[in-house]
Write an enzyme that holds these catalytic residues in place. Structure first.
Site, short mmCIF file in Angstrom:
data_model
loop_
_atom_site.label_atom_id
_atom_site.label_comp_id
_atom_site.label_asym_id
_atom_site.label_seq_id
_atom_site.Cartn_x
_atom_site.Cartn_y
_atom_site.Cartn_z
CB SER A 1 -34.88 -50.32 -56.46
OG SER A 1 -33.74 -50.88 -55.85
CG LEU A 2 -37.70 -54.95 -53.46
CD1 LEU A 2 -37.23 -56.38 -53.35
CD2 LEU A 2 -38.15 -54.43 -52.12
NE ARG B 1 -32.21 -56.22 -55.80
CZ ARG B 1 -32.57 -55.05 -55.32
NH1 ARG B 1 -33.07 -54.97 -54.09
NH2 ARG B 1 -32.43 -53.94 -56.04
CG HIS C 1 -29.65 -48.63 -57.27
ND1 HIS C 1 -29.89 -49.72 -58.08
CD2 HIS C 1 -30.68 -48.60 -56.37
CE1 HIS C 1 -31.02 -50.30 -57.70
NE2 HIS C 1 -31.50 -49.66 -56.67
CD GLN D 1 -32.54 -53.24 -59.84
OE1 GLN D 1 -32.11 -53.43 -58.72
NE2 GLN D 1 -33.78 -53.52 -60.19
#
Length: 293
Positions: A88-89, A113, A195, A244
């Site tokens: 993820s991040l 983000r 997500h 993503q």
């Protein structure tokens, strides 16, 4: 072949990065630069903050990114990845580590983000839940039957899948998944439905920021969350990074693909040992370690 992997949200702890700051002039310089770029003293929160302060998305994401990328930077000549990936991040940390992004650009993208995701979380009450002990296909099928938004979000390892969506839909899915034989269906203490389609406003904001940022040709492939493949084309990396936010993290598939592509050891760079544990679930004998200065 050596694979370096970078953790995502949830790996934070009070005191993170303090040892790096105290023991490496280069690390200290990068931490101070981060304070200036962000316009607030993130190092103070990392080193002395409460769990509650560290849990805020706008703090957590840059904090984990800084711990990971600064640790990679001070490894010097010891840091020679053949492949990288981030959960993820962590994908943004991986993109700094393989030269796709500069440290400064990576940090600002992470912060944008985080703010965009926090805003999306506040717009609609939402959550995530960890489902343990069920086949991925069963989780996917049951989520598809629920009225409301609930989708698979993190394929973490065989038998561990995180779902994400609106609170009533996630709660109903947990009930049905438990009835279907899940060992556990545990609502997570997170800010919102990462997500999932509920992150669409954040995805649009991040797309504009990514478009305005320089992406270089990387020194080695990055295995990206959305397709679990090694990518070296900067334009494709950009596109996958935008996707993503609303797409699932295919971490199980990334681990399997890295091993299939010749990875012989994995080094986790950043706080915690979560990703090492997940690799062990794929192959108990696989060599894993933490990066250390």
């Amino acid at each position: 072949m050596k694979a370096y992997v970078f953790p995502g949200q949830g790996a934070q702890f009070s005191g993170m990065g303090k040892e790096l700051y105290d023991n490496s002039p280069k690390a200290k310089e990068l931490f101070e630069k981060a304070n200036q770029l962000l316009g607030f003293d993130i190092t103070k929160i990392m080193f002395e903050g409460t769990d509650e302060e560290l849990k805020q998305t706008k703090v957590t994401q840059p904090a984990i990114f800084l711990h990971s990328t600064i640790l990679a930077a001070v490894l010097g000549d010891d840091f020679k990845p053949d492949m990288v990936a981030g959960h993820s991040l962590g994908e943004l940390s991986a993109l700094v580590a393989n030269g796709t992004l500069s440290f400064e650009d990576g940090l600002m993208l992470v912060y944008k983000r985080a703010l965009a995701m926090q805003k999306a979380c506040e717009a609609e009450p939402s959550t995530m839940a960890a489902i343990l002990g069920l086949e991925d296909e069963v989780v996917e099928q049951i989520c598809a039957t629920i009225d409301g938004i609930v989708v698979p979000a993190n394929y973490n390892c065989p038998g561990q899948l995180v779902i994400s969506g609106a609170i009533p839909a996630v709660e109903e899915a947990c009930t049905k998944l438990t009835e279907a034989g899940a060992k556990r269906a545990l609502i997570l203490q997170v800010g919102g439905a990462f997500h999932s389609p509920l992150m669409e406003p954040a995805r649009e904001e991040l797309a504009a920021a990514i478009e305005a940022t320089t992406f270089n040709v990387p020194t080695c492939p990055v295995y990206q969350n959305v397709n679990a493949k090694g990518v070296t084309d900067p334009e494709e990396i950009k596109k996958n990074l935008v996707a993503q936010l609303t797409a699932p993290v295919k971490w199980t598939q990334i681990m399997q693909q890295m091993i299939a592509d010749g990875a012989t050891e994995v080094v986790e760079v950043g706080p915690g040992k979560v990703l090492q544990g997940l690799f062990k679930k794929v192959d108990r004998a696989f060599p894993v370690s933490s990066a250390e200065i």
